[in-house]
Design an enzyme around this catalytic site. Structure first.
Site, short mmCIF file in Angstrom:
data_model
loop_
_atom_site.label_atom_id
_atom_site.label_comp_id
_atom_site.label_asym_id
_atom_site.label_seq_id
_atom_site.Cartn_x
_atom_site.Cartn_y
_atom_site.Cartn_z
N GLU A 169 20.10 -118.83 23.15
CA GLU A 169 19.49 -118.85 21.82
C GLU A 169 18.34 -119.85 21.87
O GLU A 169 18.54 -121.00 22.28
CB GLU A 169 20.50 -119.29 20.76
CG GLU A 169 21.57 -118.27 20.46
CD GLU A 169 22.59 -118.79 19.44
OE1 GLU A 169 22.41 -119.90 18.92
OE2 GLU A 169 23.57 -118.07 19.18
N ASP B 253 20.36 -126.86 9.55
CA ASP B 253 20.60 -127.61 10.77
C ASP B 253 20.97 -129.06 10.50
O ASP B 253 20.47 -129.67 9.56
CB ASP B 253 19.36 -127.55 11.68
CG ASP B 253 19.11 -126.14 12.18
OD1 ASP B 253 20.06 -125.56 12.72
OD2 ASP B 253 18.00 -125.63 12.01
#
EC number: 4.2.1.20
Length: 269
Positions: A49, A60
């Site tokens: 990824e 995040d």
């Protein structure tokens, strides 16, 4: 058969889980990031990824927010991220690459040119964290029409009423976020993950990868006994943050990847 389907099918035949590694494109700089990207398969990464840096990475945790900041300060753009994939594909045509991030940079780039360039570069899948299934027409539909898988996130708070809608047009694999919240926070119990995977399997035949909060080879091995894929991101990104030089960043990320791969590969023996 897509590269993702091929890879998960091969690993299923081998009787083991996939190690899915996350790094941010352009962190700590373009050249070192490309070195990391090119080195990950030999270090044991089965699927990669690659984060697309964006100025407001709301899903995040601190580690990946800082990675994004480092990449943006080093001049990383979406065009450069696609260029990295092109350069990776010169030597590697088998390891699947999934671009992960937010819709805004793609929208600014233009969906049509983005999908065309991503496909030409050798991108296999997309994980776009802020595009729910209700917005499939914007990106998921054109991406899948071009042969790029669209991978959905499911969480502990995705209930049975919502789950079929989320999984309906998913392809490639399903990414189960084992801890509700931001990336890198906490880790889930084995019991919780076992139950969650059983619930997902009632709704989909796609491979299920589990991420968020997996930092050590031991944790990776525990999840690898249960899931089709184990996703590790923040732990790798932390190695870049702690490194005193670009060379050290490359070496430390690849060393941790090798240790994680050993854990994953030995999990079901």
């Amino acid at each position: 058969m897509s590269r993702l389907e091929q890879r998960f099918a091969e690993l299923k035949a081998e009787g083991r889980s996939a190690l899915v590694t996350f790094v941010t494109a352009g962190d700590p700089g373009y050249d070192a990031s490309l070195q990391i990207l090119k080195g990950l398969p030999a270090a044991g990464a089965d699927v990669i990824e690659l984060g697309m840096p964006f100025t407001d990475p709301m899903a995040d945790g601190v580690a990946i927010q800082l990675a994004t900041l480092r990449a943006l300060e080093a001049g990383q753009t979406l065009a450069k991220t696609l260029q990295m994939v092109r350069e990776f594909r010169v030597d590697n045509q088998t390891t699947p690459i999934v671009l992960m991030g937010y819709y805004n940079p793609i929208h600014r780039f233009g969906v049509e040119p983005f999908v065309a360039e991503a496909k030409a570069a050798g991108v296999d899948g997309l994980i776009i964290v802020d595009l729910p299934p209700e917005h499939d027409a914007e990106l998921a539909t054109p991406a899948q029409a071009a042969g790029i898988d669209f991978i959905r996130l499911t969480t502990p708070t995705t209930d049975d009423a919502r789950l079929p809608r989320v999984l309906e047009r998913s392809s490639g694999f399903v990414y189960y976020v084992s801890v509700a919240g931001v990336t890198g926070a906490g880790s889930a119990t084995t019991e919780h993950v076992t139950e969650a995977i059983a619930r997902l399997r009632r709704h989909t035949d796609l491979p299920i990868s589990v991420g968020f909060g997996i930092r050590t080879p031991e944790q990776a091995a525990n999840i690898a006994r249960l899931a089709d894929g184990v996703v590790v991101g923040s732990a790798l990104v932390d190695k870049i943050a702690q490194a005193k030089s670009a060379d050290q960043a490359v070496n430390d990320v690849l060393s941790l990847c090798s240790a994680l791969a050993e854990g994953v590969r030995g999990a079901r023996r």
